[in-house]
Design a protein around this motif. Sequence first.
Motif, short mmCIF file in Angstrom:
data_model
loop_
_atom_site.label_atom_id
_atom_site.label_comp_id
_atom_site.label_asym_id
_atom_site.label_seq_id
_atom_site.Cartn_x
_atom_site.Cartn_y
_atom_site.Cartn_z
N GLU A 158 -12.71 0.66 4.57
CA GLU A 158 -11.89 -0.54 4.40
C GLU A 158 -12.64 -1.72 5.01
OE1 GLU A 158 -7.91 -0.17 6.06
OE2 GLU A 158 -7.55 -2.32 5.92
N TYR B 33 -3.55 11.93 -1.17
CA TYR B 33 -4.61 12.49 -0.33
C TYR B 33 -4.08 13.72 0.41
CZ TYR B 33 -8.31 12.72 3.21
OH TYR B 33 -9.33 13.13 4.02
N HIS C 89 -8.81 9.59 6.95
CA HIS C 89 -8.73 9.07 5.59
C HIS C 89 -9.71 7.92 5.34
CE1 HIS C 89 -6.83 6.48 2.44
NE2 HIS C 89 -6.78 7.64 1.84
N HIS C 90 -9.85 7.01 6.32
CA HIS C 90 -10.78 5.90 6.14
C HIS C 90 -11.19 5.32 7.49
CE1 HIS C 90 -6.88 3.63 6.22
NE2 HIS C 90 -7.59 2.76 6.88
N LYS D 181 -3.50 16.69 -1.85
CA LYS D 181 -4.73 17.32 -2.33
C LYS D 181 -5.53 18.01 -1.23
CE LYS D 181 -7.38 15.76 -6.30
NZ LYS D 181 -7.91 14.59 -7.00
N ARG D 182 -5.65 17.32 -0.08
CA ARG D 182 -6.56 17.82 0.96
C ARG D 182 -5.89 18.14 2.28
NH1 ARG D 182 -8.29 13.59 -1.45
NH2 ARG D 182 -10.19 13.59 -2.69
N GLU E 50 -5.03 4.35 13.34
CA GLU E 50 -3.95 4.00 12.42
C GLU E 50 -3.42 5.28 11.80
OE1 GLU E 50 -3.54 0.66 8.96
OE2 GLU E 50 -5.03 2.19 8.56
N VAL F 157 -12.38 -0.96 -4.57
CA VAL F 157 -11.12 -0.43 -5.11
C VAL F 157 -10.32 -1.56 -5.77
CG1 VAL F 157 -8.90 0.57 -4.48
CG2 VAL F 157 -11.01 1.58 -3.59
N TYR F 158 -10.25 -2.71 -5.12
CA TYR F 158 -9.49 -3.82 -5.68
C TYR F 158 -10.46 -4.89 -6.17
CZ TYR F 158 -5.72 -1.55 -3.12
OH TYR F 158 -4.84 -0.62 -2.63
N GLY G 44 -19.71 8.82 0.89
CA GLY G 44 -18.64 9.80 1.05
C GLY G 44 -17.51 9.40 1.98
N PRO H 222 -15.43 5.70 -1.83
CA PRO H 222 -16.33 6.66 -1.15
C PRO H 222 -17.59 6.99 -1.94
CG PRO H 222 -14.16 7.65 -1.66
CD PRO H 222 -14.04 6.19 -1.90
N LYS H 223 -17.53 6.87 -3.26
CA LYS H 223 -18.74 7.15 -4.06
C LYS H 223 -19.82 6.10 -3.82
CE LYS H 223 -17.19 10.83 -6.09
NZ LYS H 223 -17.59 12.10 -5.52
N GLU I 241 0.82 -1.21 0.00
CA GLU I 241 0.00 0.00 0.00
C GLU I 241 0.86 1.27 0.00
OE1 GLU I 241 -3.47 0.38 -0.04
OE2 GLU I 241 -3.37 -1.71 -0.65
N1 CMX Z 1 -12.40 9.80 1.85
C1 CMX Z 1 -13.52 10.32 1.29
N2 CMX Z 1 -13.60 10.70 -0.02
C2 CMX Z 1 -12.49 10.53 -0.76
C3 CMX Z 1 -11.30 9.99 -0.25
C4 CMX Z 1 -11.27 9.62 1.12
N3 CMX Z 1 -10.19 9.07 1.68
N4 CMX Z 1 -10.37 9.93 -1.24
C5 CMX Z 1 -10.97 10.43 -2.32
N5 CMX Z 1 -12.24 10.78 -2.05
C6 CMX Z 1 -13.22 11.34 -2.98
C7 CMX Z 1 -12.81 12.71 -3.46
O1 CMX Z 1 -13.32 13.72 -2.63
C8 CMX Z 1 -13.33 12.77 -4.86
O2 CMX Z 1 -14.68 13.17 -4.83
P1 CMX Z 1 -15.23 14.26 -5.90
O3 CMX Z 1 -15.07 13.57 -7.24
O4 CMX Z 1 -16.65 14.43 -5.49
O5 CMX Z 1 -14.35 15.44 -5.74
C9 CMX Z 1 -13.28 11.32 -5.34
O6 CMX Z 1 -13.23 10.52 -4.15
C10 CMX Z 1 -12.03 11.03 -6.16
O7 CMX Z 1 -10.93 11.57 -5.48
P2 CMX Z 1 -9.44 11.59 -6.01
O8 CMX Z 1 -8.68 12.58 -5.21
O9 CMX Z 1 -9.43 11.72 -7.51
O10 CMX Z 1 -8.92 10.18 -5.56
P3 CMX Z 1 -8.64 8.91 -6.42
O11 CMX Z 1 -9.88 8.53 -7.18
O12 CMX Z 1 -7.35 9.03 -7.13
O13 CMX Z 1 -8.43 7.86 -5.22
C11 CMX Z 1 -9.29 6.11 -3.94
C12 CMX Z 1 -9.42 7.58 -4.31
C13 CMX Z 1 -10.28 5.82 -2.83
C14 CMX Z 1 -9.63 5.21 -5.15
C15 CMX Z 1 -7.81 5.85 -3.48
O14 CMX Z 1 -7.50 6.65 -2.38
C16 CMX Z 1 -7.57 4.40 -3.11
O15 CMX Z 1 -7.31 3.56 -3.99
N6 CMX Z 1 -7.66 4.05 -1.83
C17 CMX Z 1 -7.48 2.66 -1.40
C18 CMX Z 1 -6.06 2.36 -1.00
C19 CMX Z 1 -5.61 3.17 0.16
O16 CMX Z 1 -6.26 4.10 0.61
N7 CMX Z 1 -4.44 2.78 0.70
C20 CMX Z 1 -3.87 3.44 1.85
C21 CMX Z 1 -4.29 2.82 3.15
C22 CMX Z 1 -3.66 1.47 3.33
C23 CMX Z 1 -3.92 0.79 4.65
O17 CMX Z 1 -4.84 1.16 5.38
O18 CMX Z 1 -3.14 -0.14 4.95
#
Ligand code: CMX
Length: 135
Positions: free
Chosen positions: A128, A67, A76-77, A70-71, A53, A100-101, A124, A119-120, A38
């Motif tokens: 995980e 993340y 985060h989750h 950008k923000r 975490e 996601v996977y 929102g 999140p979609k 990751e």
């Molecule tokens: N929480 C809530 N909303 C989120 C978000 C988050 N963490 N990350 C992105 N979004 C939302 C954004 O606000 C955005 O919404 P809008 O289109 O309405 O603006 C939309 O999702 C897309 O955002 P993005 O910045 O373009 O983000 P990506 O699509 O590139 O990536 C995601 C988003 C979820 C697919 C990516 O973060 C991911 O693959 N996550 C899974 C893996 C991960 O997080 N690994 C780290 C943790 C590992 C661990 O816990 O061990």
Amino acid sequence: MRVLDHIGIAVKSVDEALKLYRDLLGLEVVEVEEVPEEKVKVAMLKAGSTYIELLEGTSEDSAISKYVAKRGEGIHHIAIRVDNVDEVCRKLKEAGLRLVYEEPKLVSGGKRKINFIHPKSAHGVLLEVLERYEQ
Ligand code: CMX
């Protein structure tokens, strides 16, 4: 079993964040590890029956680095622990949710199997779902 396993917080530096969570708030660090699958460095802190975490991206293309870039830092989750992550993910997919996977993946030397609901598809929140093979 369905429990809140942890709340993931994206930070710029785990070591910096530990000054608050470990040193000032007194939460117990149970593990600090790199999870290469990751691209994160992670510190797990026990907070009652759940964990906090702290996540730091270890490369620019890490989801956490993107993340934070950008923000900024922040929650985060949220992670829900289940007994059978394959089965749960199959049900989620059947219900039309975006995962996601394609398949849940083993991380951390096989200690956990994880996937994420986008999140979609989760009101929102990046959700995980994980199964643990050891505590
Ligand atoms: N929480 C809530 N909303 C989120 C978000 C988050 N963490 N990350 C992105 N979004 C939302 C954004 O606000 C955005 O919404 P809008 O289109 O309405 O603006 C939309 O999702 C897309 O955002 P993005 O910045 O373009 O983000 P990506 O699509 O590139 O990536 C995601 C988003 C979820 C697919 C990516 O973060 C991911 O693959 N996550 C899974 C893996 C991960 O997080 N690994 C780290 C943790 C590992 C661990 O816990 O061990």
